[in-house]
Structure formats: C-alpha cells, structure tokens
Design an enzyme around this catalytic site. Structure first.
Site, PDB file in Angstrom:
ATOM      1  N   LYS A   1       0.835  -1.197   0.000  1.00 46.74           N
ATOM      2  CA  LYS A   1       0.000   0.000   0.000  1.00 46.74           C
ATOM      3  C   LYS A   1       0.872   1.249   0.000  1.00 46.74           C
ATOM      4  CE  LYS A   1      -4.128  -1.664   2.449  1.00 46.74           C
ATOM      5  NZ  LYS A   1      -5.054  -1.410   1.340  1.00 46.74           N
TER       6      LYS A   1
ATOM      7  N   ARG B   1     -10.781 -11.073   1.287  1.00 44.02           N
ATOM      8  CA  ARG B   1     -11.620 -12.113   0.674  1.00 44.02           C
ATOM      9  C   ARG B   1     -10.954 -13.480   0.759  1.00 44.02           C
ATOM     10  NH1 ARG B   1     -11.623  -8.821  -4.831  1.00 44.02           N
ATOM     11  NH2 ARG B   1     -11.354  -7.150  -3.314  1.00 44.02           N
TER      12      ARG B   1
END
Ligand code: BES
Ligand code: MN
Ligand code: ZN
Length: 498
Positions: A279, A353
């Site tokens: 990130k 996920r």
C-alpha cells in the site's frame, strides 16, 4: 454510568441538572413547557432574547431558574419538530451528554426520552438513549502516560418516562441498550489498539477471555490445524508475517439443541500492509482497523450472551497480518482454498476475501441457518457510500431486507448493492478457477462476487464496513459499527418476529 428510570415533573426534581428539549421556532417540549410555567415564563423570556433558537446541536445552560428546585437547567435544541426522527433523537442525546460533561454536574435528569419519535416506542427511546450515552462517554486513553485531563464528573443519569405502566419495559430496554453499548465499547477498544499489541494471537486471546466471561464456547485453531484443514487461502495471506495465524470459533448456545445457528464471520487482519502489492504510505496506520469485522463479531456475541438471547450463534474469526515478508505470497501465485476451488492471487492487497472464503467454507460444517460476514473489505465501498452506510450484499433478499431494517432501527445503517451474475465475469482467470481481483470498476461488488462463490450452500449476507468501522480526522477512532445493527437483527430473530 448508573441509569435510573422515573416518572415525574421537571420542576420538582432534585439533581444537579434537568435536561429539556426546545424545538425550532420556539416550540417547547412538554417538559420545557412545564418548567416554563413553573418559572413564570422564564424559559420563554430567554428564548425570546434569541439565546436559544432550538437549532439541532445547540445547548444553553441556565442557572437558578425561579420556581425550579434543580440548580441547573440545560436546554437542548431539537431542530424542526416535523423532522425529528431517529437520527435527530440520538444527536440530541449526544449533544446533551457532551454539554453535561463540560460542567461539574455529577448527575442529571433527562427529559428527552419522553419525546416521541415517529414509529418508535418507549422501548426504542430507552434502549437508544442508554446506548448513545455510553457511546458518547467513550474514551481510549490506555496508551497515554497521563490519563485524560478532561474532567468527567457525570456519574448518574435518570431517564424520564411519561407513564409508570411502561416502567418494566423501560428497564428491560435500558438493559438491552447497556448490553449493546458494552459490545460496542469492546469492539472499539479492540479496533483502537495498535497492531504491535493487537496481533492475531492477542486478538484470539481477547476473544477467548470474552467467551470465558460470557459463557460462550471458544476454540482456537493454530497454523498446523489450518494446514490440516486445507485452508490454503488463509495460509497464503499469513505466510508473509512472523505472527502465526489463528482461526477463532466462538459458540453461544442460547437456543434449543439442534436449532440451526446464525453464523457471524469477521475479518481479522490485524494489520494490512497490502503484502507484496504494498500500500502507499499515506494513512497506512489506519490499516490497524482492518480487524474491525472481527471486533464486531466479538462485540455482538458479547452483547448476545449478556442478553441471554435464545439463539444459537457461531462466531468465526480468521485472524492474520498481511505483511510483505520474504516468504510472502507473490502476485501470480495460485493457491487452493478449503472449498477446493483454486485462486490466482493477482493482488496480495485483496487479502480480506482470501481469509473470508476459507472461513465461509468452514462455516458449512455448522449447518447454518444463515451466515453474515463483516469486513473492512474494499476502499471502493468508502467511495460508493462514504462513512454513512455500510455496504450490504446478499444471496437472499429477505435476509438483506431484514438487515437493512435492523440497521435503520439501530441508527447504524446499511445499503444494498446488487450481486448480479453480470459482475462475476471480471473474476475470470486463465490459470485458476478464479482470480482474487476484478479490476477497479464496482470493486465492492466484485469482492462480494468472489465471496459468493464460497457461500452457495447457505443464505448469506456480506457487510462491507470499510467506511463505517472507524473515523479519521480529529475524532479518529473505531466506531464499534456494525455491532448495533447486528444485535438489533439478533434481537428481532430472538423475538420470533422473523
Ligand atoms: N483493508 C483493505 C480495504 C480498505 C481500504 C478499507 C481502505 C478501508 C480503507 C482491503 O484489504 C484492500 O486493500 N482492498 C483493496 C482491494 C483491491 C486490491 C482489489 C482496495 O480496496 O484497494
Ligand atoms: Mn488489503
Ligand atoms: Zn484489508
């Protein structure tokens, strides 16, 4: 905070402060009107001078009001009477508590809980008041060497109800509100902890501690067991970190034996660096909140146990860090999930996920009545819905509607996005059964599409809380959402209304 419920007249109360509401355009609430009469129009005089216009969010403290026993009277602006709904009611209580906390008042009597809110009854008013009060008084100063300097003297609050016949309802509602508040506080505390304290092991231990204190069963699966189970997706996320992953299973058996459980699954990424798909640095600290889904499951189950809900509830928390270590998963790696489906991991930052899909498959063994997962899953959800509503996607419309209704009732709203087949296409992979990302468009939906492939065997809803689980800026911190939504939903189920 100690809560007391009474009925009575505002001018006769002995306490440090009585709190009454004033609507816009100088309309006094019932209690304010009584004070006005007892004081020979003193309140109206003040209002006519323009010091209190009844605007939402405004307050005015009056001292030594003639004809009134109590030394302070706090006027709280309620806004337009026609627009006074759930949100306005909660804001009014919040405003009142903030104002009281700035004074030296040690106790107060709140004449706000008797103000009618459309479509809601006394129970709702009381439950919400208890919740909002405790939420407003929340502080997180565990890591300050000097504890908060803010003076906080308010200890005791009395809620007024109009009719004595509603007394036991009101008491029950305050108990419920306090139970929800305790769940919210727990979720906030866990969320606010820095990741060097709250790692997967710590999170699992805190879940165990809560469970032990609440009569909830708890099992923690270690890495070896996750390998044995075949949770390849969860393990792929964990492999870049020095911290071992955990899978926490909580079980509250308040319902009949053999009754199918509600399963709650919470994303427990204790820090999300993005992994090898690292990130950018800006606001990366906020990725400590990436376990707020897990925290909300712990908080909701705590509340459910406290209320002794006659339901069977299972909580599943996959917990790990997402780190870019030397043995981290690389973009392009292919893993086999617990379901047997293979996944090409194109972006290691789409890790939520991956841990949730194995937890969803794991849920099958509990033969669930329904499954709800809660996750800070996509930045796209913040773009779509901001910080107001949680994203909601479901493979069952009734469940979706019930969750939206629970959110409305709890002032903890969710809004549904479509889960149409058309969106599934973006997850195609040339090498595996699916890829873990679907590109930039409709990021929240394609994330849910991915999860839906692991939720085919039961009714399932997904709450994306990326925009609602915490606040940035001046009053930075975890919000405890969506504990109120979840608990209201469970309360409704327990009531047999669903
Ligand atoms: N935890 C983040 C989602 C997130 C981002 C929550 C910002 C709150 C604020 C999640 O693991 C993530 O990184 N999602 C990616 C998915 C993408 C790579 C498909 C995202 O939203 O950018
Ligand atoms: Mn991520
Ligand atoms: Zn994440």
């Amino acid at each position: 905070m100690e809560f007391i419920i009474k009925s009575g007249s505002p001018e006769k109360q002995r306490s440090s402060c009585v709190v009454v509401g004033v609507f816009e355009s100088r309309k006094l609430s019932l209690a304010a009107d009584l004070l006005n009469r007892a004081s020979n129009q003193h309140l109206m005089e003040v209002i006519r001078r323009g010091d209190m216009e009844g605007k939402a969010g405004s307050t005015l403290m009056l001292y030594n009001v003639p004809g009134v026993v109590c030394e302070r009277v706090l006027l709280v602006g309620l806004g337009k009477e026609k627009e006074f709904r759930e949100r306005e009611y909660c804001s009014a209580i919040r405003t009142a508590i903030k104002a009281l906390n700035e004074t030296g008042a040690i106790d107060a009597i709140l004449f706000l809980t008797e103000i009618a809110v459309r479509k809601r009854g006394v129970m709702w008013n009381m439950r919400q008041a208890a919740l909002v009060v405790q939420d407003t008084c929340y502080r997180f100063d565990e890591f300050k060497s000097k504890r908060s300097e803010v003076r906080r003297s308010l200890r005791k609050l009395t809620f007024i109800i109009e009719r004595r016949s509603k007394f036991s309802d009101a008491e029950e509602a305050v108990r419920q509100g306090s139970a929800i508040a305790a769940g919210v506080t727990l979720a906030k505390n866990l969320g606010n902890l820095p990741s060097n304290v709250c790692n997967p092991t710590y999170l699992a231990e805190r879940a165990r501690k809560m469970a032990e204190e609440s009569g909830i069963g708890c099992r923690i699966l270690e890495r070896e067991e996750l390998i044995e189970e075949g949770m390849g997706a969860l393990l792929a996320v964990a492999q870049g970190s020095h911290q071992p992953p955990k899978l926490v299973v909580l079980s509250w058996e308040g319902g009949n034996e053999g009754e199918k459980p509600v399963v709650l699954i919470g994303k427990g990424i204790t820090f999300d660096t993005g992994g090898i798909s690292l990130k950018p640095p800006a606001e990366m600290d906020e990725m400590k909140y990436d376990m707020c889904g897990a925290a909300s499951v712990i908080g909701a189950m705590h509340a459910a146990a406290e209320m002794k809900l006659p339901l069977n509830i299972i909580g599943i928390i996959p917990a790990t860090e997402n780190m870019p270590g030397g043995s981290a998963t690389r973009p392009g790696d292919i893993v086999t999930s617990l379901s047997g489906q293979t996944i090409e991991i194109l972006n290691t930052d789409a890790e939520g996920r991956l841990i949730l899909c194995d937890a969803l498959s794991y849920a099958e063994r509990f033969d669930p009545e329904l499954v709800i997962d809660i996750a800070t899953l996509t930045g796209a959800c913040v773009i779509a819905l901001g910080h107001v509503a949680s994203g909601l996607l479901a493979n069952n419309e009734t469940l979706a509607r019930e969750l939206i209704a629970a959110g409305d009732e709890a002032c903890d709203r969710a809004w549904q996005l479509p889960l149409w087949e058309d969106y599934q296409e973006s997850l195609k992979s040339p090498f595996a059964d699916m890829s873990n990302v679907g590109g930039r468009p409709a990021g929240t939906i394609t994330a849910a599409c991915f999860l839906s492939r692991f939720a085919r065997k039961f009714d399932w809803a997904h709450l994306d809380i990326a925009g609602t689980a915490w606040k940035s800026g001046a009053d930075k911190g975890a919000t405890g959402r969506p504990v109120p939504l979840l608990v209201h939903y469970l309360l409704k189920r327990a009531d047999g209304q669903q």
